[in-house]
Design a protein around this motif. Structure first.
Motif, PDB file in Angstrom:
ATOM      1  N   GLN A  20       0.758  -1.151   0.185  1.00 15.68           N
ATOM      2  CA  GLN A  20      -0.183  -0.021   0.243  1.00 15.68           C
ATOM      3  C   GLN A  20       0.531   1.252  -0.086  1.00 15.68           C
ATOM      4  O   GLN A  20       0.421   2.527   0.260  1.00 15.68           O
ATOM      5  N   LEU A  21       2.139   0.776  -0.244  1.00 19.06           N
ATOM      6  CA  LEU A  21       3.359   2.540  -0.298  1.00 19.06           C
ATOM      7  C   LEU A  21       2.808   2.598  -1.804  1.00 19.06           C
ATOM      8  O   LEU A  21       2.799   2.632  -2.510  1.00 19.06           O
ATOM      9  N   THR A  22       2.786   4.091  -1.488  1.00 17.52           N
ATOM     10  CA  THR A  22       2.290   4.488  -3.256  1.00 17.52           C
ATOM     11  C   THR A  22       3.957   6.320  -3.105  1.00 17.52           C
ATOM     12  O   THR A  22       3.674   6.410  -4.306  1.00 17.52           O
ATOM     13  N   GLY A  23       4.676   6.027  -1.991  1.00 16.73           N
ATOM     14  CA  GLY A  23       5.901   6.627  -2.563  1.00 16.73           C
ATOM     15  C   GLY A  23       7.019   6.314  -1.442  1.00 16.73           C
ATOM     16  O   GLY A  23       6.888   5.956  -0.612  1.00 16.73           O
ATOM     17  N   ALA A  24       8.192   6.891  -2.060  1.00 20.77           N
ATOM     18  CA  ALA A  24       9.513   6.635  -0.547  1.00 20.77           C
ATOM     19  C   ALA A  24      10.523   7.297  -1.136  1.00 20.77           C
ATOM     20  O   ALA A  24      10.880   7.549  -2.590  1.00 20.77           O
ATOM     21  N   LEU A  25      10.589   8.207  -0.080  1.00 28.73           N
ATOM     22  CA  LEU A  25      12.024   9.388  -0.130  1.00 28.73           C
ATOM     23  C   LEU A  25      13.480   9.807  -0.035  1.00 28.73           C
ATOM     24  O   LEU A  25      12.543   9.153   2.214  1.00 28.73           O
ATOM     25  N   VAL A  26      14.207   9.248   0.163  1.00 29.33           N
ATOM     26  CA  VAL A  26      15.506   9.165   0.706  1.00 29.33           C
ATOM     27  C   VAL A  26      16.408  10.733   0.670  1.00 29.33           C
ATOM     28  O   VAL A  26      16.381  10.715   0.286  1.00 29.33           O
ATOM     29  N   SER A  27      16.401  11.540   2.229  1.00 28.01           N
ATOM     30  CA  SER A  27      16.680  12.447   2.042  1.00 28.01           C
ATOM     31  C   SER A  27      17.358  13.214   2.675  1.00 28.01           C
ATOM     32  O   SER A  27      17.256  12.169   4.076  1.00 28.01           O
ATOM     33  N   GLY A  28      18.440  14.310   2.830  1.00 28.31           N
ATOM     34  CA  GLY A  28      19.357  14.764   3.666  1.00 28.31           C
ATOM     35  C   GLY A  28      18.183  15.855   4.606  1.00 28.31           C
ATOM     36  O   GLY A  28      16.900  16.320   4.372  1.00 28.31           O
ATOM     37  N   ALA A  29      19.203  16.466   6.369  1.00 26.91           N
ATOM     38  CA  ALA A  29      18.147  16.735   7.084  1.00 26.91           C
ATOM     39  C   ALA A  29      18.077  18.365   6.257  1.00 26.91           C
ATOM     40  O   ALA A  29      17.335  19.306   6.758  1.00 26.91           O
ATOM     41  N   ASP A  30      18.466  18.461   5.755  1.00 30.55           N
ATOM     42  CA  ASP A  30      19.012  19.965   4.855  1.00 30.55           C
ATOM     43  C   ASP A  30      18.222  20.133   3.947  1.00 30.55           C
ATOM     44  O   ASP A  30      18.248  20.849   3.098  1.00 30.55           O
ATOM     45  N   GLY A  31      17.182  18.948   2.948  1.00 29.45           N
ATOM     46  CA  GLY A  31      15.830  18.818   2.381  1.00 29.45           C
ATOM     47  C   GLY A  31      16.466  18.460   0.497  1.00 29.45           C
ATOM     48  O   GLY A  31      16.134  18.499   0.178  1.00 29.45           O
ATOM     49  N   ARG A  32      18.173  17.108   1.003  1.00 26.00           N
ATOM     50  CA  ARG A  32      18.647  17.669  -0.435  1.00 26.00           C
ATOM     51  C   ARG A  32      17.949  15.870  -0.766  1.00 26.00           C
ATOM     52  O   ARG A  32      18.311  15.113   0.261  1.00 26.00           O
TER      53      ARG A  32
END
Length: 169
Positions: A20-32
């Motif tokens: 049921q996941l529709t998206g996954a994102l890995v980002s830096g704490a700085d928004g990168r």
């Protein structure tokens, strides 16, 4: 910067474990954006919002004495957005449908965040991690044997007819 193929692989495995996941994102704490699998969602905007939410959640956890930030869950009318700390400077954000098993989402999100945090902080690939010497197992002191417990029989219940309770003030 190209996304780490091992992180992308972890995102794909995560989506397979939680359909049921529709998206996954890995980002830096700085928004990168470090890696993403977010069809239909702008990953840069999502990373910026994740960084803002992560910073706010960190401050809230600190101000209320709850310790270091671990995760943040947002429930909307159509589903969930869950953000997990993945190491010191990396954040995993998952988007899920409203019919997702929430316990499964949190469990799998925590596991994936731990693996992604290890990959992001060490900068090493899994093949190099296997080459590391294994730490020696800790020896535990011998377990104490518990005294044998005996069970006393329970007294039979007595039934009373017309039992009354009174309270005097």
């Amino acid at each position: 910067m190209a996304a780490d193929p091992h992180v992308l692989d972890e995102l794909r495995r995560l989506r397979a474990r939680v359909p049921q996941l529709t998206g996954a994102l890995v980002s830096g704490a700085d928004g990168r954006v470090l890696a993403q699998d977010t069809p239909g969602v702008d990953p840069d905007a999502m990373a910026a919002l994740t960084a803002t939410a992560h910073g706010t959640a960190q401050k809230l956890a600190d101000a209320t004495g709850q310790g270091e930030f671990q995760e943040l869950l947002v429930r909307g009318m159509y589903g969930y957005a869950a953000t997990f700390a993945a190491g010191g400077s990396t954040v995993l954000t998952l988007l899920a449908q409203d019919r997702v098993n929430l316990g499964r989402l949190l469990l799998e999100g925590r596991r994936a965040a731990a693996r992604i945090g290890e990959l992001a902080e060490s900068g090493t690939r899994p093949a190099k991690q296997a080459a590391k010497p294994e730490p020696k197992p800790e020896t535990k002191p011998a377990a104490k044997t518990a005294a044998t417990r005996t069970r006393t029989p329970r007294a039979p219940r007595t039934t009373t007819t017309n039992a009354r309770t009174t309270t005097e003030s």
